[in-house]
Write a protein that holds these residues in place. Structure first.
Motif, short mmCIF file in Angstrom:
data_model
loop_
_atom_site.label_atom_id
_atom_site.label_comp_id
_atom_site.label_asym_id
_atom_site.label_seq_id
_atom_site.Cartn_x
_atom_site.Cartn_y
_atom_site.Cartn_z
N ILE A 199 1.21 -1.25 -0.07
CA ILE A 199 0.11 -0.19 -0.15
C ILE A 199 0.70 1.08 0.20
CG2 ILE A 199 -1.76 1.38 1.15
CD1 ILE A 199 -2.86 -1.10 1.71
N LYS A 200 1.35 1.91 -0.98
CA LYS A 200 1.93 2.94 -1.34
C LYS A 200 1.79 4.25 -0.61
CE LYS A 200 3.80 0.81 -5.63
NZ LYS A 200 4.78 0.93 -7.11
N VAL A 201 2.99 4.96 -0.20
CA VAL A 201 2.99 6.38 -0.02
C VAL A 201 3.66 6.62 -0.76
CG1 VAL A 201 3.46 8.10 2.19
CG2 VAL A 201 3.33 5.06 2.27
N ASP A 202 3.30 7.64 -1.62
CA ASP A 202 3.96 8.95 -1.91
C ASP A 202 5.35 9.16 -1.36
OD1 ASP A 202 1.42 9.46 -3.79
OD2 ASP A 202 1.00 11.57 -2.98
N PRO A 203 6.27 9.05 -2.70
CA PRO A 203 7.69 8.99 -2.14
C PRO A 203 8.50 10.77 -2.24
CG PRO A 203 7.72 8.15 -4.41
CD PRO A 203 6.20 8.44 -3.98
N VAL A 204 9.19 10.65 -1.11
CA VAL A 204 10.17 12.19 -1.30
C VAL A 204 10.47 12.26 -3.27
CG1 VAL A 204 11.99 13.65 -0.85
CG2 VAL A 204 10.17 12.78 0.95
N PRO A 205 10.30 13.25 -3.45
CA PRO A 205 10.77 13.22 -4.85
C PRO A 205 12.53 13.33 -4.87
CG PRO A 205 9.52 15.18 -5.21
CD PRO A 205 9.22 13.55 -3.34
N LEU A 206 13.34 13.25 -5.88
CA LEU A 206 14.79 13.94 -5.64
C LEU A 206 15.11 15.08 -5.45
CD1 LEU A 206 17.84 12.92 -6.29
CD2 LEU A 206 17.87 12.51 -7.81
N LYS A 207 14.46 16.19 -6.26
CA LYS A 207 14.34 17.03 -5.93
C LYS A 207 14.91 17.77 -4.51
CE LYS A 207 9.97 18.36 -6.96
NZ LYS A 207 8.65 19.35 -8.17
N ASP A 208 13.67 16.91 -3.76
CA ASP A 208 13.65 17.44 -2.57
C ASP A 208 14.56 17.45 -1.18
OD1 ASP A 208 11.04 18.56 -3.36
OD2 ASP A 208 9.76 17.11 -1.54
N ILE A 209 15.24 16.87 -2.03
CA ILE A 209 16.64 16.03 -1.23
C ILE A 209 18.16 17.12 -1.62
CG2 ILE A 209 16.15 13.77 -0.25
CD1 ILE A 209 18.63 13.85 -2.53
N LEU A 210 18.03 17.39 -2.97
CA LEU A 210 19.04 18.13 -3.33
C LEU A 210 19.19 19.37 -2.48
CD1 LEU A 210 18.03 17.95 -7.34
CD2 LEU A 210 19.83 16.43 -5.78
N GLU A 211 20.53 19.62 -2.28
CA GLU A 211 21.07 21.25 -2.14
C GLU A 211 21.24 22.03 -2.65
OE1 GLU A 211 25.34 20.82 0.42
OE2 GLU A 211 25.97 18.79 -0.73
N GLU A 212 20.50 23.17 -1.49
CA GLU A 212 20.25 24.30 -1.74
C GLU A 212 21.16 25.28 -1.88
OE1 GLU A 212 16.67 25.07 -2.82
OE2 GLU A 212 15.34 23.04 -2.10
N GLU A 213 22.09 26.05 -1.90
CA GLU A 213 23.10 25.86 -1.38
C GLU A 213 24.53 25.98 -2.64
OE1 GLU A 213 23.74 23.52 1.86
OE2 GLU A 213 22.30 24.79 0.74
N ALA A 214 24.99 26.59 -2.78
CA ALA A 214 26.53 26.60 -3.68
C ALA A 214 26.81 25.26 -3.64
CB ALA A 214 26.59 27.71 -4.05
N VAL A 215 27.55 24.67 -4.45
CA VAL A 215 27.79 23.43 -4.81
C VAL A 215 29.33 23.40 -5.36
CG1 VAL A 215 27.68 20.52 -5.64
CG2 VAL A 215 25.36 21.88 -4.77
N ASP A 216 29.92 22.88 -4.33
CA ASP A 216 31.49 23.22 -5.05
C ASP A 216 31.78 22.27 -6.34
OD1 ASP A 216 34.26 21.76 -5.43
OD2 ASP A 216 34.60 22.80 -3.12
N ASP A 269 21.99 21.50 -11.41
CA ASP A 269 22.00 21.68 -10.53
C ASP A 269 20.50 23.02 -9.93
OD1 ASP A 269 23.88 22.61 -8.12
OD2 ASP A 269 23.53 24.46 -9.30
N LYS A 270 20.63 23.61 -9.04
CA LYS A 270 19.69 24.29 -9.03
C LYS A 270 19.41 25.07 -8.57
CE LYS A 270 15.89 21.74 -5.40
NZ LYS A 270 15.41 21.59 -4.16
N THR A 271 20.97 25.89 -8.32
CA THR A 271 21.71 27.30 -8.80
C THR A 271 21.41 27.29 -9.75
OG1 THR A 271 21.93 26.51 -6.34
CG2 THR A 271 23.05 28.84 -7.12
N SER A 272 22.54 26.38 -10.45
CA SER A 272 23.21 26.93 -11.44
C SER A 272 22.71 26.88 -13.52
CB SER A 272 25.17 26.54 -11.40
OG SER A 272 24.88 25.40 -11.69
N GLY A 273 22.17 25.17 -12.79
CA GLY A 273 21.67 24.83 -13.87
C GLY A 273 22.39 24.13 -14.39
N LYS A 274 23.33 23.29 -14.18
CA LYS A 274 24.29 22.58 -14.89
C LYS A 274 24.65 21.73 -14.63
CE LYS A 274 27.76 26.54 -15.42
NZ LYS A 274 28.71 27.05 -15.02
N LEU A 275 25.30 20.75 -15.11
CA LEU A 275 24.74 19.02 -14.73
C LEU A 275 25.61 18.88 -14.00
CD1 LEU A 275 24.48 17.60 -18.67
CD2 LEU A 275 22.17 17.81 -16.34
#
Length: 401
Positions: free
Chosen positions: A260-277, A344-350
């Motif tokens: 009996i499935k529960v709606d999962p958390v999507p990958l986008k919700d765990i991605l870092e919001e701040e700038a990534v190295d 990437d959420k901030t830069s739009g780059k892969l």
């Protein structure tokens, strides 16, 4: 006052079982743990465990050399490596005639300490291992447990089915002493009801109220059919599905359940919001990434000289972040087909996933593995880890019952 549940954690890794159980209840007290990576000069996972839990009663040695010092406990847990569990024909009696792989160390500890409960985790292919004799390895494990006086359930659990952010499928095995009817009275309940409604996993991870009669098996691994483990190992034939129960008499009911499935958390919700190295971004090799992720049909030659085509389908490139992540592997972040590539959420780059994001996908706190281990080993540790909230949920159910 409620009594503590003494826990022994084998193959502890970076402590996923302990973290999950202790998050479930303060009644879980880890009295001994073992973590050892063979052929490694530096024991990064052990060091990470010590950083978070201390070194008391945590042993960094081959389990075969320290199993005699395991203390009394109520619950034995471990994510043991998947190996070949066939019983060797050596002329020795019983378990003494088996190959020296890690399952037999677990079995020896269970026989010696007789914990009330055993909770083990493994890759789901264990149910079909080895390819030359499907199901034999799992049957041997189940027979060992009932010979030692346990009733056993298993369930393949996909973390995403129950609301989490990773499509990680693992088989969990729960064994309860036959005298522990306070958990589930296996002797008085219909096997199909145990799998669907009344069993430990059914109460913890609800499933649809129907038995798939087209994917159901009733097997027998009793002493009446197989006099010993050697006979079972040599002759077992049968199908294990993603859920099942073994009664004390060696009868097995197995079926394909639907969660009996529960709606999962999507990958986008765990991605870092701040700038990534910048080191996580794809600066080159884009053509190689596209090739690895794309569909392909490659001509190859069999050992007998016969030509054939190796084919694999295409994968999303970059990964779809509106759905849960795929399974994290130990090779995550290397240039290979299975590594995640996201926008990437901030830069739009892969870019690749960061170690923090991999920790989040398994339910660990941020920077859990930032304990001095090399960058690549942080990914390796998460590829080997389990989804902590799954264990927490199991721990809460054990406390409830």
């Amino acid at each position: 006052m409620s009594q503590d549940i003494r826990v022994v954690e084998l193959f502890a890794g970076v402590g996923g079982f302990r973290l999950g159980l202790e998050s479930a209840s303060t009644r879980f007290k880890t009295v001994w743990a073992n973590q050892w990576e063979p052929n490694k000069k530096t024991q990064h996972a052990f060091d990470c465990y010590v950083e978070h839990f201390g070194s008391d009663n945590h042993v960094n040695a081959d389990i075969a050399t320290v199993k005699h010092i395991v203390p009394d406990h109520d619950l034995l847990v471990g994510g043991f490596p998947c190996q070949d569990y066939s019983v060797a024909s050596t002329g020795a009696k019983g378990i003494e005639g088996t190959k020296g792989v890690l399952w037999w160390e677990i079995r020896d500890i269970i026989e010696s300490k007789k914990p009330k409960w055993v909770l083990l985790e493994n890759v789901d292919r264990l149910l079909k291992s080895p390819s030359s004799q499907r199901g034999r390895d799992f049957a041997v494990i189940l027979r060992c447990l009932i010979d030692l006086g346990y009733c056993v359930e298993w369930r393949v659990i996909n973390a995403a089915d129950y609301g989490y952010a990773q499509r990680r499928r693992r088989v969990f095995i729960f064994a309860s002493q036959q005298s522990c009817a306070s958990i589930v009275d296996y002797s008085k309940t219909d096997p199909s009801d145990l799998v669907i409604k009344e069993g430990f996993f059914a109460q913890t991870f609800p499933v649809e109220d129907a038995v798939n009669t087209k994917k159901t098996s009733n097997l027998d691994i009793s002493k009446d059919k197989f006099k010993d483990l050697k006979a079972l190992s040599d002759s077992f034939a049968g199908q294990f599905y993603n859920a099942g129960v073994v009664q004390a008499d060696g009868s097995i009911f197995s079926t394909e359940i639907l969660p009996i499935k529960v709606d999962p958390v999507p990958l986008k919700d765990i991605l870092e919001e701040e700038a990534v190295d910048e080191k996580f971004f794809l600066k080159q090799n884009l053509e190689k990434w596209e090739y690895l992720k794309g569909a392909k049909k490659i001509p190859r030659i069999k050992p007998n000289g016969e030509p054939y085509f190796y084919a694999e389908g295409g994968m999303s490139f970059p990964d779809n972040i509106d759905v849960p992540a795929r399974t994290i592997l130990t090779s995550e972040s290397s240039v290979n087909r299975s590594s995640h590539v996201v926008v990437d959420k901030t830069s739009g780059k892969l870019r690749l996933l960061t170690p923090i994001e991999c920790e989040r996908l398994n339910g660990f706190p941020d920077n859990w593995t930032d304990t001095g281990m090399p960058h690549k080993f942080r990914y390796f540790a998460m590829g080997n880890a389990l989804v902590v909230p799954i264990v927490e949920r199991i721990g809460k159910q054990l406390i409830n019952v």
